[in-house]
Design a protein around this motif. Structure first.
Motif, mmCIF file in Angstrom:
data_model
loop_
_atom_site.group_PDB
_atom_site.id
_atom_site.type_symbol
_atom_site.label_atom_id
_atom_site.label_comp_id
_atom_site.label_asym_id
_atom_site.label_seq_id
_atom_site.Cartn_x
_atom_site.Cartn_y
_atom_site.Cartn_z
ATOM 1 N N SER A 29 -2.890 -8.377 -5.967
ATOM 2 C CA SER A 29 -3.220 -7.585 -4.761
ATOM 3 C C SER A 29 -2.433 -6.282 -4.761
ATOM 4 O O SER A 29 -1.522 -6.076 -3.951
ATOM 5 C CB SER A 29 -2.898 -8.395 -3.497
ATOM 6 N N PRO A 30 -2.752 -5.367 -5.685
ATOM 7 C CA PRO A 30 -1.983 -4.117 -5.812
ATOM 8 C C PRO A 30 -2.510 -2.988 -4.949
ATOM 9 O O PRO A 30 -2.467 -1.830 -5.348
ATOM 10 C CB PRO A 30 -2.153 -3.797 -7.302
ATOM 11 N N HIS A 31 -3.055 -3.327 -3.740
ATOM 12 C CA HIS A 31 -3.686 -2.283 -2.931
ATOM 13 C C HIS A 31 -2.714 -1.190 -2.538
ATOM 14 O O HIS A 31 -3.106 -0.041 -2.320
ATOM 15 C CB HIS A 31 -4.298 -2.903 -1.672
ATOM 16 N N ALA B 14 0.163 6.241 -4.521
ATOM 17 C CA ALA B 14 -0.328 7.347 -5.349
ATOM 18 C C ALA B 14 -0.696 8.547 -4.487
ATOM 19 O O ALA B 14 -0.396 9.701 -4.831
ATOM 20 C CB ALA B 14 -1.524 6.890 -6.182
ATOM 21 N N PHE B 15 -1.347 8.276 -3.351
ATOM 22 C CA PHE B 15 -1.732 9.362 -2.450
ATOM 23 C C PHE B 15 -0.508 10.073 -1.879
ATOM 24 O O PHE B 15 -0.406 11.309 -1.916
ATOM 25 C CB PHE B 15 -2.597 8.816 -1.312
ATOM 26 N N ALA C 281 0.799 13.885 -2.617
ATOM 27 C CA ALA C 281 0.880 14.819 -1.489
ATOM 28 C C ALA C 281 2.307 15.316 -1.287
ATOM 29 O O ALA C 281 2.520 16.478 -0.905
ATOM 30 C CB ALA C 281 0.372 14.139 -0.216
ATOM 31 N N THR C 282 3.291 14.455 -1.556
ATOM 32 C CA THR C 282 4.693 14.861 -1.421
ATOM 33 C C THR C 282 5.059 15.923 -2.440
ATOM 34 O O THR C 282 5.705 16.929 -2.112
ATOM 35 C CB THR C 282 5.619 13.634 -1.594
ATOM 36 N N ILE D 267 10.815 3.814 -5.521
ATOM 37 C CA ILE D 267 10.014 2.856 -4.745
ATOM 38 C C ILE D 267 10.610 2.505 -3.390
ATOM 39 O O ILE D 267 9.904 2.001 -2.521
ATOM 40 C CB ILE D 267 9.788 1.558 -5.547
ATOM 41 N N TYR D 268 11.917 2.765 -3.186
ATOM 42 C CA TYR D 268 12.566 2.423 -1.925
ATOM 43 C C TYR D 268 13.208 3.644 -1.294
ATOM 44 O O TYR D 268 13.862 4.439 -1.977
ATOM 45 C CB TYR D 268 13.674 1.382 -2.126
#
Length: 423
Positions: A284-286, A292-293, A297-298, A395-396
């Motif tokens: 479940s890698p939703h 990615a978005f 954008a960042t 990631i954090y």
């Protein structure tokens, strides 16, 4: 003179219950600073100059708080100013904390005692994780939350810090699933902090522990496996895998044997019901699309002010599914996290530009380079935490408790080096 450190680490559950939580470092930095003013001489660990430059850069970035990067929306308001001010206070408090730890003698605060204080916080983390699994709806209004005016306590960033909750209930697996977060700000903070504190717990309670501590270590680590799996935290799982690989590569034969035993235990665990949860999460890698978005954008927004950034986070137009911005009655999934919320590196890009991100990387990479030759258990553990800090920055979000633990680990590492190696 070690009481502020004890209050911060061992007394952390009380801070959480009061609604101070991660901001406890700001509170204890006050007496730490008073004590430091009365000390002569004061030693500043090598490498803290980079952190000071990071803070100076953040001060300069305040000039961009009123600006809107390309592809973002929102005007300067109290929420943006409050968020900026809180981060600034935390960054400065961390400097005070590190310098304070560096100036405590071995007699005032034995190195092993400091490591065991970090281990005590790991026990608290495991207890909070189990609470999140068994009673995910547990929450209460803290005293601080009651005292603050609505315009401050209503800010989402502030609320995460002052409102104690056991877990975040999310639909990661396609249905409501509790992800432990007590006693930290959010579920991802629980995951990253758990891995860092586990390292120090093993060093303090197993490597330097007697028979009773070692038995307790086995029991607590076994209990930690449940919230670690239920956290659905892939970053945490990757961090633990990196830690095991590091142990296999650098530690002695006994440590390698212990790592082999851990791997065997993990294999047995994954063969049972907990393994099914791990498999579901990996299928479940939703969240990858969301990340990615926001990352793209960042980076695009940061390019508008690459040197000093914009002082605080921003909201982007739309998300990876739609151009609609924000939640509505007919589109509950249209909301998106603010830019910079997918990791400390991305937060630094939007708040302080590429210069701030490079200073952050240089701080932790420099610590790894300086202390790599320290092959003592504490030295190897500290170096591993510095490596995890660089891994987790993608990631954090490091604010607030994660950065506190990284910087305490840095101070432990610096204190462990021979005195002749200090400036």
């Amino acid at each position: 003179m070690a009481w502020p450190v004890w209050a911060l680490l061992v007394g952390y559950p009380l801070w959480w219950a009061l609604g101070v939580g991660g901001l406890a470092v700001v509170v204890v930095a006050v007496p730490m600073g008073v004590i430091l003013v009365r000390r002569r001489p004061v030693v500043v660990p090598k490498g803290m100059g980079l952190w000071l430059l990071l803070v100076v850069g953040y001060l300069i970035s305040a000039s961009m708080l009123g600006e809107s990067p390309p592809g973002t929306y929102g005007e300067l308001g109290t929420g943006r100013v409050v968020g900026y001010g809180m981060r600034l206070v935390v960054y400065v408090s961390l400097i005070v904390m590190v310098v304070y730890l560096a100036n405590l003698t071995e007699r005032e605060l034995p190195q092993r005692s400091l490591v065991r204080m970090m281990g005590a916080l790991f026990v608290t983390t495991v207890a909070g994780g189990l609470l999140g699994v068994l009673a995910p709806g547990f929450q209460f209004t803290s005293p601080v939350e009651l005292l603050l005016p609505d315009w401050i306590s209503g800010n989402s960033f502030v609320r995460n810090l002052i409102h104690p909750t056991a877990a975040q209930v999310q639909h990661v697996l396609g249905h409501a699933s509790p992800r432990p977060e007590a006693p930290f700000e959010w579920a991802n903070a629980w995951g990253g902090n758990c891995s860092v504190l586990l390292i120090w717990f093993v060093v303090g309670w197993w490597v330097y522990g007697g028979p009773a501590r070692r038995m307790s270590c086995v029991v607590v680590v076994a209990a930690a496996a449940v919230p670690v799996v239920y956290s659905l935290n892939r970053g945490l799982w990757i961090g633990l895998a990196v830690a095991l690989a590091y142990l296999m590569a650098r530690a002695g034969s006994r440590a390698r044997l212990a790592a082999g035993a851990v791997l065997a235990a993990v294999a047995v665990m994954l063969a049972g019901p907990l393994g099914a949860i791990v498999a579901q999460r990996l299928d479940s890698p939703h969240s990858n699309q969301i990340r990615a978005f926001t990352v793209a954008a960042t980076v695009a927004a940061a390019a508008g002010s690459p040197v000093i950034g914009y002082g605080n986070t921003r909201n982007a137009y739309g998300n990876y599914r739609t151009i609609t911005t924000g939640k509505t009655g007919w589109c509950r999934e249209c909301g998106h996290p603010p830019l910079g919320s997918d990791g400390q590196f991305w937060l630094l890009l939007i708040t302080q530009g590429f210069a701030g991100a490079l200073l952050y990387v240089a701080f932790f990479a420099g610590a790894i380079r300086r202390f790599w030759r320290d092959r003592t258990p504490i030295g190897q553990a500290g170096t591993l935490v510095m490596m995890l800090a660089l891994l987790y920055m993608f990631i954090y979000d490091g604010l607030i408790t994660a950065l506190t633990l990284y910087l305490v680990s840095f101070a432990i590492l610096w204190r462990n080096a021979p005195r002749e190696a200090h400036p």
